[in-house]
Design a protein around this motif. Structure first.
Motif, PDB file in Angstrom:
ATOM      1  N   THR A 215      -7.514   0.075  -9.820  1.00 15.36           N
ATOM      2  CA  THR A 215      -7.760   0.070  -8.645  1.00 15.36           C
ATOM      3  C   THR A 215      -7.224   0.393  -7.330  1.00 15.36           C
ATOM      4  O   THR A 215      -7.208   1.416  -6.886  1.00 15.36           O
ATOM      5  CB  THR A 215      -8.068  -1.569  -8.395  1.00 15.36           C
ATOM      6  OG1 THR A 215      -9.272  -2.229  -9.339  1.00 15.36           O
ATOM      7  CG2 THR A 215      -9.057  -2.059  -6.944  1.00 15.36           C
ATOM      8  N   LYS A 216      -5.851   0.149  -7.235  1.00 17.19           N
ATOM      9  CA  LYS A 216      -4.804   0.350  -5.679  1.00 17.19           C
ATOM     10  C   LYS A 216      -4.444   1.582  -5.692  1.00 17.19           C
ATOM     11  O   LYS A 216      -4.344   2.676  -5.193  1.00 17.19           O
ATOM     12  CB  LYS A 216      -3.940  -0.960  -6.165  1.00 17.19           C
ATOM     13  CG  LYS A 216      -4.195  -2.098  -5.330  1.00 17.19           C
ATOM     14  CD  LYS A 216      -2.986  -2.905  -5.298  1.00 17.19           C
ATOM     15  CE  LYS A 216      -3.728  -4.717  -4.847  1.00 17.19           C
ATOM     16  NZ  LYS A 216      -2.328  -5.928  -4.649  1.00 17.19           N
TER      17      LYS A 216
ATOM     18  N   LYS B  48      -7.751   3.686  -4.706  1.00 13.86           N
ATOM     19  CA  LYS B  48      -7.427   3.327  -3.593  1.00 13.86           C
ATOM     20  C   LYS B  48      -7.001   4.528  -2.948  1.00 13.86           C
ATOM     21  O   LYS B  48      -7.277   5.054  -1.650  1.00 13.86           O
ATOM     22  CB  LYS B  48      -7.809   2.195  -2.410  1.00 13.86           C
ATOM     23  CG  LYS B  48      -7.608   1.674  -1.381  1.00 13.86           C
ATOM     24  CD  LYS B  48      -7.547  -0.680  -1.060  1.00 13.86           C
ATOM     25  CE  LYS B  48      -7.245   0.041   0.326  1.00 13.86           C
ATOM     26  NZ  LYS B  48      -6.884  -1.114   0.392  1.00 13.86           N
TER      27      LYS B  48
ATOM     28  N   PHE C  21       1.464   2.852  -3.414  1.00 13.75           N
ATOM     29  CA  PHE C  21       0.672   2.963  -3.969  1.00 13.75           C
ATOM     30  C   PHE C  21       0.612   4.874  -3.567  1.00 13.75           C
ATOM     31  O   PHE C  21       0.482   6.059  -4.372  1.00 13.75           O
ATOM     32  CB  PHE C  21      -0.740   2.590  -4.099  1.00 13.75           C
ATOM     33  CG  PHE C  21      -0.690   1.324  -4.572  1.00 13.75           C
ATOM     34  CD1 PHE C  21      -0.452   1.742  -6.845  1.00 13.75           C
ATOM     35  CD2 PHE C  21      -0.418  -0.088  -4.436  1.00 13.75           C
ATOM     36  CE1 PHE C  21      -0.840   0.060  -7.062  1.00 13.75           C
ATOM     37  CE2 PHE C  21      -0.268  -1.327  -5.368  1.00 13.75           C
ATOM     38  CZ  PHE C  21      -0.377  -1.146  -6.876  1.00 13.75           C
TER      39      PHE C  21
ATOM     40  N   ASP D 111       0.733  -1.077   0.270  1.00 13.76           N
ATOM     41  CA  ASP D 111      -0.050   0.083  -0.096  1.00 13.76           C
ATOM     42  C   ASP D 111       0.788   1.250  -0.044  1.00 13.76           C
ATOM     43  O   ASP D 111       0.434   1.922  -0.473  1.00 13.76           O
ATOM     44  CB  ASP D 111      -0.980   0.403   0.987  1.00 13.76           C
ATOM     45  CG  ASP D 111      -1.993  -0.814   1.351  1.00 13.76           C
ATOM     46  OD1 ASP D 111      -2.497  -1.613  -0.041  1.00 13.76           O
ATOM     47  OD2 ASP D 111      -2.707  -1.355   2.236  1.00 13.76           O
TER      48      ASP D 111
END
Length: 265
Positions: free
Chosen positions: A87-88, A91, A22, A19
């Protein structure tokens, strides 16, 4: 236009991207640097080929691509892998769009050697105007390396090659090479800046060995055209940004000499 930086994500690291990776892309965007992500997907392609019992082989490091193999590669790259990255990113707070080199003829291509490799392509042109339009709309492009020719044939393109072509087309001066290691280590210390000559010396003396050799060689290949710096960073964990700087190893063609006179000026 904001500064852009091309980020090449190898297929072997995609599942392990954290995470924080990103979020680091978001931090780049926040300081007016737009990341353009070019990704591979080799392991996912292998898995689906095996599942579908489609035979595949490598010739000189490139996957020989029959029409059947191409169909699987395109399915994986433009579908599953591409949309997972989009998508990530979203997010993490980034507006992103997933495209392939076929969209808007982004990556025009011709076969490298059709007799030997089938539908494996080399990039002949990049639609940089299309990329500029996306970036002007504050959209982060995520590019699957599938190219197209004037007759509408599709080609499987090596992700390193595609990333280098994209970087050259937008006159990027920096590239990020995302892998599963923190960078180049010497005596267990992270080397913050190295030259191509120093890397070759470290390969020869065994400092760089095993699976790290193809990683650094792929990164060196990106040092072409306008690209002056390539960063090797770890996509698996830890904050990739520290004080606005990328944490990893920066590879340069030649180190700048800092003299007393240059400091005074």
């Amino acid at each position: 236009m904001a500064e852009s930086i091309v980020v090449k994500c190898g297929g072997s690291t995609l599942k392990e991207l954290s995470d924080s990776f990103f979020l680091s892309m978001k931090l780049l965007k926040d300081i007016n640097i737009t990341p353009i992500i070019v990704h591979g997907g080799g392991p996912e392609i292998n898995a689906l080929l095996n599942k579908l019992e489609v035979s595949s082989e490598f010739v000189n490091g490139l996957r020989k691509t029959t029409l059947e193999v191409l169909e699987v590669a395109e399915m994986v790259l433009t579908g599953k892998v591409n949309k997972a990255i989009v998508t990530k990113l979203q997010k993490a707070g980034l507006t992103s769009i997933g495209i392939s080199g076929c969209d808007a003829s982004l990556l025009k291509a011709l076969p490298i050697n059709k007799a030997q490799l089938g539908f494996v392509g080399q990039v002949t042109d990049v639609n940089s105007e299309f990329l500029q339009q996306l970036i002007s709309l504050n959209i982060v492009p995520v590019i699957a390396p599938i190219g197209i020719d004037d007759e509408g044939n599709h080609y499987n393109i090596n992700a390193d090659t595609a990333a280098g072509a994209v970087a050259e087309s937008i006159h990027a001066k920096k590239m990020i090479f995302v892998t599963d290691v923190p960078g180049i280590l010497k005596n267990n210390e992270l080397q913050k800046v190295v030259t191509v000559t120093e890397i070759n010396e470290m390969i020869n003396d065994g400092t760089i060995y095993g699976g790290m050799i193809p990683k650094v060689k792929a990164a060196i290949k990106c040092l072409q055209g306008n690209i002056e710096e390539v960063y090797i960073i770890n996509g698996k964990g830890g904050n990739l940004m520290a004080g606005g700087e990328l944490v990893g190893t920066k590879i340069v063609k030649v180190k700048e000499l800092v003299t007393a006179e240059s400091v005074k000026s």
